[in-house]
Design an enzyme around this catalytic site. Structure first.
Site, PDB file in Angstrom:
ATOM      1  N   CYS A  44      83.832  -1.918  46.563  1.00 59.68           N
ATOM      2  CA  CYS A  44      82.823  -0.937  46.162  1.00 59.68           C
ATOM      3  C   CYS A  44      83.034  -0.498  44.718  1.00 59.68           C
ATOM      4  O   CYS A  44      83.889   0.344  44.436  1.00 59.68           O
ATOM      5  CB  CYS A  44      82.890   0.267  47.102  1.00 59.68           C
ATOM      6  SG  CYS A  44      81.750   1.570  46.659  1.00 59.68           S
ATOM      7  N   CYS A  61      82.356   3.216  44.057  1.00 58.66           N
ATOM      8  CA  CYS A  61      83.382   4.144  44.541  1.00 58.66           C
ATOM      9  C   CYS A  61      84.590   4.135  43.598  1.00 58.66           C
ATOM     10  O   CYS A  61      85.175   5.168  43.333  1.00 58.66           O
ATOM     11  CB  CYS A  61      83.890   3.746  45.928  1.00 58.66           C
ATOM     12  SG  CYS A  61      82.627   3.281  47.088  1.00 58.66           S
ATOM     13  N   ASP A  62      84.976   2.955  43.133  1.00 54.79           N
ATOM     14  CA  ASP A  62      86.273   2.814  42.475  1.00 54.79           C
ATOM     15  C   ASP A  62      86.218   2.430  41.002  1.00 54.79           C
ATOM     16  O   ASP A  62      87.221   2.541  40.297  1.00 54.79           O
ATOM     17  CB  ASP A  62      87.100   1.736  43.211  1.00 54.79           C
ATOM     18  CG  ASP A  62      87.290   2.075  44.674  1.00 54.79           C
ATOM     19  OD1 ASP A  62      87.372   3.274  44.994  1.00 54.79           O
ATOM     20  OD2 ASP A  62      87.338   1.150  45.499  1.00 54.79           O
TER      21      ASP A  62
END
Ligand code: NAP
Length: 309
Positions: free
Chosen positions: A131, A134-135
């Site tokens: 992701c 997300c990261d």
């Protein structure tokens, strides 16, 4: 006893909740471990009708939830561990507690597929991720070379997003043409920070000994040549598999685990309906999942009405 339980809180789940709530069925939505579903891990959703400037995936899901709750849908944070569909009312085990329901809509969606190569699992969260949104902004990836694996819309989306942070994005695909939609493929390949690596697969993620990602071993499938590409992160976007494991043996599904509806959205078990990516390996769009959630809600409402429930 609940009239209707919706398992899953992605586009299909919340749309089913909206419609069943407006039918006065007070649906209970069991959110699963990732409330809002996969869309919450995307950045801008540009193809959901009604949002000409695009909409943040998390925001879209929050709005869907609010809209369903406005009409009486209830959300419960919980993961279904087991389901007994052998008799009605159906029994679901949710984090150890039993929930009984007259009807169920399965909208459990899909999860990221893994490559299954050495180093991938051991280095997850240490440079291996599924992701980018997300990261991707983590300091460890800033101004570093990064690798994205895959050739679909998700891989393109992740690569484009990562151009904000990485020094160069190597987009590794096992063929020599992207599967992604034309608009995404063109945008991706024309970005000067994205370097395609064609006909190649990751054979190992390095370096388990250092307990962090330092690169990938790759193999060119056409020439057989093997090499190492240094990078600080590997973003894997090679598709999804349906979240249907707990229904095996009770609900009809194909060899890949996608649920097969029998009549409309009803499964082989009368009173159990299905919607969204857990039953769809063809379209897999936010809007088609939402449409399927609406259809499942209408089918479930009619089923309950026919039973005088
Ligand atoms: P996808 O379309 O199934 O693409 C998966 C990609 O991973 C393919 O290019 C595939 O290669 C490759 N792949 C699969 N297994 C692999 C392996 N073991 N090793 C290396 N490569 C592998 O999945 P997706 O990109 O996640 O998209 C899923 C659905 O969501 C699609 O319908 C897509 O349109 C939609 N989506 C849309 C958007 C958007 O419109 N903005 C964004 C994200 C997703 P091959 O090409 O050789 O099969």
């Amino acid at each position: 006893m609940v009239k209707i339980v919706i398992i899953g809180s992605g586009c299909a789940g919340w749309t089913a909740a909206l419609y069943t709530a407006r039918a006065n069925l007070s649906p209970l939505v069991l959110t699963g471990g990732q409330p809002g579903g996969l869309l919450t891990t995307t950045s801008i959703v540009e193809n959901f009708p009604g949002f000409p400037e695009g909409v943040d995936g998390y925001e879209l899901m929050t709005r869907m939830q609010k809209q369903a709750e406005r009409f009486g849908a209830r959300a419960s944070f919980g993961t279904v561990e087991a389901a007994d569909f052998s008799r009605r009312p159906f029994t679901l085990t949710v984090d150890g507690e039993k929930v009984e329901a007259q009807a169920v809509i399965i909208a459990t969606g899909a999860s990221h597929k893994h490559l299954g190569v050495p180093g991938e699992d051991l280095l997850e969260t240490k440079g291996v991720t599924y992701c980018a949104t997300c990261d991707g902004a983590l300091p460890v990836y800033r101004n570093q070379p990064l690798v994205v694996v895959g050739g679909g819309d998700s891989a393109c989306e992740q690569a484009l997003y990562l151009t904000r942070f990485g020094s160069v994005i190597h987009l590794m695909h096992r063929r020599d043409a992207l599967r992604a939609s034309k608009i995404m493929a063109e945008r991706t390949l024309s970005n000067p920070k994205i370097k395609p690596v064609w006909d190649s697969v990751v054979t190992e993620v390095l370096d388990v000994k250092q307990d962090k990602v330092t690169g990938v071993k790759l193999k060119n499938l056409k020439t057989g040549a093997e090499s190492v590409l240094n990078c600080a992160g590997v973003f894997i976007a090679v598709g999804h598999g349906p979240n249907t494991e707990i229904f095996k043996g009770q609900i009809e599904m194909d060899a890949n685990g996608y649920i097969i509806p029998r009549k409309g959205t009803m499964t082989n078990v009368p009173g159990v309906f299905v919607a969204g990516d857990c039953a769809d390996h063809v379209y897999r769009q936010a809007i088609t999942a939402a449409g399927a959630g609406c259809a499942a809600a209408i089918d479930a409402e009619r089923f309950l009405a026919a039973q005088n429930q």
